[in-house]
Motif scaffolding. Structure first.
Motif, PDB file in Angstrom:
ATOM      1  N   PRO A   1      31.801  24.913 -28.161  1.00 47.93           N
ATOM      2  CA  PRO A   1      30.667  25.853 -28.135  1.00 47.93           C
ATOM      3  C   PRO A   1      30.824  26.896 -27.029  1.00 47.93           C
ATOM      4  O   PRO A   1      31.338  26.597 -25.944  1.00 47.93           O
TER       5      PRO A   1
ATOM      6  N   GLN B   1      39.489  14.104 -27.807  1.00 51.15           N
ATOM      7  CA  GLN B   1      38.130  14.089 -27.280  1.00 51.15           C
ATOM      8  C   GLN B   1      37.655  12.671 -26.991  1.00 51.15           C
ATOM      9  O   GLN B   1      36.928  12.428 -26.034  1.00 51.15           O
TER      10      GLN B   1
ATOM     11  N   ALA C   1      33.634  19.024 -28.088  1.00 58.40           N
ATOM     12  CA  ALA C   1      33.970  19.692 -29.348  1.00 58.40           C
ATOM     13  C   ALA C   1      32.895  19.460 -30.402  1.00 58.40           C
ATOM     14  O   ALA C   1      32.268  18.390 -30.457  1.00 58.40           O
ATOM     15  N   LYS C   2      32.693  20.453 -31.233  1.00 55.56           N
ATOM     16  CA  LYS C   2      31.703  20.375 -32.297  1.00 55.56           C
ATOM     17  C   LYS C   2      32.095  19.298 -33.310  1.00 55.56           C
ATOM     18  O   LYS C   2      33.252  19.157 -33.668  1.00 55.56           O
ATOM     19  N   GLY C   3      31.103  18.535 -33.750  1.00 51.14           N
ATOM     20  CA  GLY C   3      31.323  17.579 -34.823  1.00 51.14           C
ATOM     21  C   GLY C   3      31.936  16.262 -34.414  1.00 51.14           C
ATOM     22  O   GLY C   3      32.147  15.392 -35.266  1.00 51.14           O
TER      23      GLY C   3
ATOM     24  N   LYS D   1      31.540  12.729 -32.864  1.00 52.11           N
ATOM     25  CA  LYS D   1      30.404  11.848 -32.626  1.00 52.11           C
ATOM     26  C   LYS D   1      30.615  10.987 -31.384  1.00 52.11           C
ATOM     27  O   LYS D   1      31.737  10.618 -31.046  1.00 52.11           O
TER      28      LYS D   1
ATOM     29  N   THR E   1      21.486  24.638 -23.584  1.00 49.99           N
ATOM     30  CA  THR E   1      22.616  25.437 -24.065  1.00 49.99           C
ATOM     31  C   THR E   1      22.765  26.747 -23.292  1.00 49.99           C
ATOM     32  O   THR E   1      23.446  27.663 -23.763  1.00 49.99           O
TER      33      THR E   1
END
Length: 358
Positions: A120, A300, A313-315, A317, A335
C-alpha cells in the motif's frame, strides 16, 4: 535555539553512532560487486530472517552477504563509506529512521510495478519522478496496555484519551524521543494540529506515573506489577509475552489487557520494518529482485511472523496465534502516509522538549 536536553540528546546519539561505526568496521569485509551477490546491511536480527535469506538464495541463486548492526550503526557506516559503500540493500526497523536516512541521501529511488501492486502507498516513501526510496515490508501496531482493575477500557479507547486528567499518575512510556513514540506522536499531531497536539503532549506528561524509562516490555511489566495503570507498546512485545512459556510472562499476560486505539475514528497507528536500495548499490538488479521478493506472500510470512508483526503486502492473511489472541486479526489500521508523518519528526521533538517529555 536548541534546548539543553536536545543538545545532550544530539551528543549521545553522535557518540552512539561513532561507536557503532567502529564496531561495524571490525567486522569481516562485505563482498564487492560480482554476479549473483547481494550485500545487505540489516538492523533485523531474528532467526526466521535467516530462513528468509536462504529461501531467496535458493529461489534466485543470489548469495547474500550480510552485515548486522542497529539502525544508528548502519546509517553511520553508510555515511562513512560514501560512494565506496558495498551495500546494496538496507533494512531498518522504523519509519522515522527510514525517513532520517532518506533525508541524508543514503537511499536510491527505484521503480517497480511489483512493489507498487503489492505494498500500500501509505507504507512507502512518497514517490518521486525517479521512483520510491523506501518500502515497508511488515507492520506493527502501537497499542495501549492497561490494568483492568484500575482503568476502564472505554477510558483508553483512543490515543487522545491518554492525556485525560482522569488518568493522572497512571501513564507509563519509554522515552518520548524514541522513534517508536516519535512516529506515533507525529501521527497524532498531524491529526490534531500543532496547538491541540502540544496540549496533548503536555497532558501525557501530566499523567505520568514515573519518568519515561525502559523499553516497551518494561512498560507492560510495570502495568502488570501495579506501578502503572496504562502504557503504550508495540504489538509484537505483547505478542512475545503471550507466546512465551515462562511462568512470569504468563502472569504478566493474565494481569493486563490490550486496546487497539481509535477503532471508531482514524484507526490504530502502525509503523514498519522497511527496506531501501542503497544509494551506491553495485548490484542493482539483485537489490531490486530482493526488494520484490520481500513483498511475495511466502516471504511475508517469514518477514512478519518471525517477530510477531503483520504482513504489509495486500491480500496476505495474518497467521499468528499470539496476535490473534490479542484480537489483532481484524483491527482497523490508520492509513495516514508514513512519509507525511516523517515530515513532523523534528517539529514534534521540539514540542516534546517544550512539554518536558524526557
Amino acid at each position: 535555539m536548541l534546548t539543553l536536553n536536545t543538545r545532550r540528546r544530539f551528543v549521545t546519539r553522535a557518540c552512539a553512532a561513532l561507536a557503532a561505526t567502529a564496531a561495524l568496521t571490525a567486522l569481516a569485509p562485505v563482498a564487492h560487486a560480482q554476479d549473483k551477490v547481494l550485500n545487505l546491511y540489516s538492523a533485523r536480527h531474528y532467526p526466521s530472517d535467516d530462513q528468509l535469506y536462504a529461501l531467496f538464495t535458493q529461489t534466485t541463486g543470489i548469495k547474500i552477504n550480510r552485515v548486522d548492526s542497529d539502525d544508528a550503526g548502519i546509517v553511520a557506516r553508510l555515511r562513512a563509506e560514501g560512494a565506496a559503500s558495498p551495500a546494496d540493500v538496507v533494512l531498518l526497523v522504523d519509519a522515522a529512521r527510514m525517513a532520517v536516512a532518506d533525508a541524508q541521501g543514503l537511499f536510491r529511488p527505484i521503480k517497480s510495478a511489483k512493489l507498487d501492486a503489492a505494498i500500500p502507498a501509505h507504507l512507502r516513501a512518497a514517490p518521486t519522478p525517479d521512483g520510491v526510496t523506501w518500502t515497508g515490508f511488515s507492520t506493527r501496531a502501537r497499542v495501549i496496555v492497561y490494568d483492568p482493575l484500575r482503568v476502564k477500557a472505554e477510558d483508553v479507547a483512543t490515543y487522545e484519551q491518554l492525556a485525560d486528567p482522569k488518568l493522572k499518575g497512571l501513564l507509563c512510556t519509554r522515552s518520548g524521543s524514541h522513534p517508536y513514540n516519535l512516529s506515533l506522536f507525529a501521527t497524532v499531531v498531524e491529526r490534531l494540529g500543532d496547538d491541540k497536539g502540544q496540549q496533548w503532549l503536555d497532558g501525557l506528561v501530566a499523567n505520568m506515573a514515573r519518568p519515561p524509562q525502559g523499553g516497551d516490555t518494561d512498560q507492560i511489566r510495570a502495568v502488570a506489577s501495579g506501578e502503572c495503570g496504562v502504557a503504550i507498546s508495540n504489538s509484537y512485545y505483547m505478542a512475545r509475552l503471550i507466546a512465551s512459556d515462562k511462568p512470569e510472562d504468563r502472569r504478566v499476560v493474565e494481569r493486563v489487557r490490550v486496546v487497539f486505539p481509535n477503532q471508531a475514528t482514524t484507526g490504530t497507528h502502525v509503523n514498519i520494518a522497511g527496506a531501501a536500495v542503497a544509494r551506491h548499490a553495485k548490484n542493482l538488479d539483485a537489490a531490486v529482485a530482493f526488494m520484490e521478493f520481500l513483498a511475495s506472500p511466502q516471504a511475508q510470512a517469514y518477514f512478519a511472523n518471525g517477530n510477531h508483526e503483520f504482513p504489509a503486502a495486500k491480500g496476505v492473511k495474518l497467521d499468528n496465534p499470539a496476535l490473534k489472541a490479542m484480537g489483532a486479526e481484524h483491527f482497523k489500521a490508520d492509513t495516514i502516509p508514513l512519509a507525511v508523518v516523517a515530515k513532523n519528526l523534528t517539529k514534534v521533538q521540539r514540542m516534546l522538549d517544550r512539554a518536558g517529555y524526557k
